[in-house]
Design an enzyme around this catalytic site. Structure first.
Site, PDB file in Angstrom:
ATOM      1  N   SER A  26      82.433  24.909  91.517  1.00 55.48           N
ATOM      2  CA  SER A  26      82.614  25.626  90.260  1.00 55.48           C
ATOM      3  C   SER A  26      83.643  24.928  89.391  1.00 55.48           C
ATOM      4  CB  SER A  26      82.992  27.077  90.479  1.00 55.48           C
ATOM      5  OG  SER A  26      84.109  27.148  91.271  1.00 55.48           O
TER       6      SER A  26
ATOM      7  N   GLU B 115      88.099  32.142  88.505  1.00 56.37           N
ATOM      8  CA  GLU B 115      86.894  31.426  88.084  1.00 56.37           C
ATOM      9  C   GLU B 115      86.858  31.254  86.569  1.00 56.37           C
ATOM     10  OE1 GLU B 115      84.188  30.280  90.235  1.00 56.37           O
ATOM     11  OE2 GLU B 115      84.007  29.183  88.376  1.00 56.37           O
TER      12      GLU B 115
ATOM     13  N   ASP C   9      87.068  27.705  84.610  1.00 55.00           N
ATOM     14  CA  ASP C   9      85.939  27.260  83.791  1.00 55.00           C
ATOM     15  C   ASP C   9      86.390  26.928  82.373  1.00 55.00           C
ATOM     16  OD1 ASP C   9      84.545  27.853  86.056  1.00 55.00           O
ATOM     17  OD2 ASP C   9      83.275  29.399  85.175  1.00 55.00           O
TER      18      ASP C   9
END
Ligand SMILES: *[C@@H]1O[C@H](CO)[C@@H](O)[C@H](O)[C@H]1NC(C)=O
Ligand SMILES: *[C@@H]1O[C@H](CO)[C@@H](O)[C@H](O)[C@H]1NC(C)=O
Ligand SMILES: *[C@@H]1O[C@H](CO)[C@@H](O)[C@H](O)[C@H]1NC(C)=O
Length: 603
Positions: A522, A311, A315
């Site tokens: 995400s 993640e 990001d």
């Protein structure tokens, strides 16, 4: 371990006043009695799914109890937020300073007095407490035995089956009735999320296609283009070049990098890796090689460079891949356990959003753009906790920051979608914080020429938050077209989301030196945030204010700046979900951004 950095000031109550209070309480049984006159603050009907009761919490175990005090002028804060965020209002762009916000969210002195005497009545020294910058949160170390008396409850150890995490929580808690209108939330109590069980909305696509470099699409970086030139490889494999072409940022050169920044919120065990970012740049954005980011550790958060997080890397690689050379900040929020765990005691009392939000609220300068890719089913977040957290996002908007959240990866809901109110009825399951009206929620798309909704794109209607006026026209138009489809499955008066969308599948991410394909909303949220960071750069370079809270703008004058996504749907809960169509829809919102058009609209 650093002490809680969000605590800007530690307030010491006058010990003379304290002594007087203690004496008063001891002397007057009536006063004591009012602390035992309880009303329930929040109660679960059943143990939250995924958790099991392990046993009673040890009475002498201590933890930091955080008490949220009612923000005295919160209504005024919301009025200001909408005025400074509405392009048609004369106050547009006149964001509030940290101190101006603090003045509006500070508790009334009566609330402080009451909480003080409550603490004292339970043998706690208010001088040992810590206060948030505005004084709206009081944090104090308590034992389980003390907390149980204060909250008329019993704390237990619960185990999360999947992650094997242990937490101390309670099935319900009460407050003295006299405190109900002064205290918004007490934590940790009934919010059962832990760092690990917080569902990061990204997943590695095991068989997803990968490419090793961007040579195929690099020619897009060379000049103006039309959407028609976005190569077909972007149908399955997404790189920064695809996104920059698709969202029309390729030719923009950031000019305000001394003033502008973009913040990525991350939580325990998700570390953004510097070496991987360089590898990513060398493969997919060669002009950015050498570009870096700052890691800010919040509440004991770590930065283990041997343990790259999927993640975190997703990001930071995509916010930077789009916004480079805009400075990026990765917030690693943790919460080291305040005791030596043994096999029978829990290791985690984290309240992730509150730690991070209180830290940000205490900072004088904050990024103009934030993205967060975490969330829970709304019904698993207690209403009091969700409301408190949502209201904290309003503060960041008032200060001029745009707050993006992923909309979730389960369409209208995962699994059986049963309610947890003891009735077990089937109902679409909105996500939180996606459902908070003070954030901009980003759904997912797939393919190019044209982009269509990706089937997992989270969307729906809040059961906690009423529909804000900025979206009332867009959403009622949708509801009229929808007719009776899905009637009874969702709350027609709730805040509807997502607001916008961006690509959400096939993202090439470098993790531990290797390229993997990652999907989920995400991926969409950092992508959209990257575009917003460039728009903020443009505003700042013109000597104008940052965009701040985006929704009043994007639902009004901003609409033509989006590529409307008109096909695809987000099935879930055993239904076909909602369908994307012309105008706003609860699959892709208003659509995906066209930087060039938005730039013209906000100039
Ligand atoms: C609170 O939870 C306990 C079990 O831990 C239960 O016995 C009690 O009835 C609950 N109270 C309320 C108000 O739900
Ligand atoms: C529907 O949403 C409203 C807020 O708009 C809320 O007050 C109400 O409780 C919700 N209804 C249900 C059944 O959750
Ligand atoms: C992209 O931005 C340019 C301005 O930079 C604008 O003229 C154009 O309409 C935008 N959209 C497309 C699809 O090219």
């Amino acid at each position: 371990m650093p002490t809680d950095p969000y605590v800007a000031t530690t307030m010491f109550w006058s010990s003379a006043a304290l002594l007087a209070l203690v004496q008063l309480c001891v002397a007057n049984p009536l006063l004591l009695k009012r602390w035992d006159d309880f009303g329930v603050k929040h109660a679960w009907a059943e143990i939250p799914r995924g958790w099991e009761l392990h046993g009673p919490a040890p009475a002498d175990y201590t933890f930091d109890m955080r008490i949220g005090l009612k923000q005295d002028k919160f209504d005024e804060l919301v009025t200001s937020l909408y005025e400074v965020s509405d392009p048609a209002h004369e106050r547009y762009g006149q964001h509030l300073s940290k101190e101006e916000v603090a003045a509006l969210v500070a508790p009334h002195p009566d609330s402080v007095d009451l909480v003080e005497s409550w603490l004292s009545a339970h043998g706690l020294d208010p001088a040992s407490s810590q206060r948030s910058h505005a004084g709206d949160f009081v944090t104090i170390r308590v034992s389980v035995a003390q907390a149980e008396k204060m909250l008329g409850t019993q704390y237990n150890v619960y185990r999360h089956g999947k992650s094997d995490d242990y937490v101390i929580r309670t099935m319900n808690y009460s407050l003295p009735n006299v405190l109900h209108e002064h205290v918004t939330v007490v934590a940790p109590t009934t919010y059962f999320s832990t760092m690990k069980s917080m569902k990061a909305t990204s997943f590695v696509q095991e068989d997803g296609p990968t490419i090793e470099s961007d040579a195929d699409v690099a020619h897009l970086l060379k000049g103006p283009h039309s959407l028609a030139t976005v190569p077909t490889s972007c149908n399955t494999v997404i790189t920064p070049a695809c996104l920059r072409a698709l969202y029309n940022t390729t030719t923009y050169v950031p000019k305000a990098i001394a003033k502008n920044s973009l913040g990525v919120a991350g939580y325990l065990d998700e570390f953004a890796n510097r070496a991987d970012l360089q590898t990513f740049f060398s493969r997919f954005r060669t002009d950015a090689v050498g570009g870096t980011f700052t890691t800010v550790k919040v509440n004991g958060g770590g930065d283990d460079q041997t343990d790259p997080g999927v993640e975190a890397n997703l990001d930071i690689q995509y916010t930077e891949g789009i916004s480079f050379p805009t400075p990026n900040v990765y917030y690693s929020t943790g919460g080291s356990p305040p005791f030596n765990p043994d096999s029978n005691t829990p290791t985690n009392t984290n309240e992730p959003y509150l730690d991070w939000l209180n830290f940000i609220a205490s900072q004088t300068t904050i990024p103009q753009t934030f993205t967060t890719s975490y969330g829970d089913d709304e019904q698993t977040v207690p209403l009091d906790y969700a409301t408190t957290v949502c209201n904290l996002f309003a503060q960041l908007g008032a200060r001029g920051s745009s707050i993006m959240f992923s909309s979730g990866d389960d369409g209208v809901g995962a699994g059986d979608c049963l309610t947890n109110d003891g009735k077990n009825t089937k109902h679409f399951q909105p996500n939180f914080p996606a459902s908070c009206p003070f954030v901009t929620t980003v759904g997912g798309t797939i393919r190019v020429n044209p982009e269509v909704a990706v089937s997992f794109s989270g969307g729906g209607f809040s059961n906690y938050f009423a529909r804000p006026s900025y979206q009332s026209t867009a959403v009622s138009t949708f509801l009229t077209k929808l007719g009776s489809t899905n009637a009874g499955q969702f709350n027609t008066t709730g805040r509807a989301y997502p607001d916008v969308a961006a690509q959400g599948q096939g993202f090439q991410v470098v993790i531990g030196g290797r390229v993997g394909s990652v999907g989920g909303t995400s991926a969409s949220s950092p992508t959209f945030a990257g575009v917003i960071a460039l728009l903020n750069d443009f505003r700042l370079s013109q000597g104008k204010a940052s965009l701040g809270f985006l929704n009043p703008l994007i639902y009004s004058t901003g609409v033509p700046g989006f590529n409307d996504i008109t096909s695809g749907s987000n099935p879930g809960c055993g239904t076909n979900g909602f369908t994307a169509g012309a105008g706003w829809d609860p699959v892709t919102g208003l659509g995906t951004p066209d930087f060039g058009k938005l730039q013209a609209l906000i100039g």
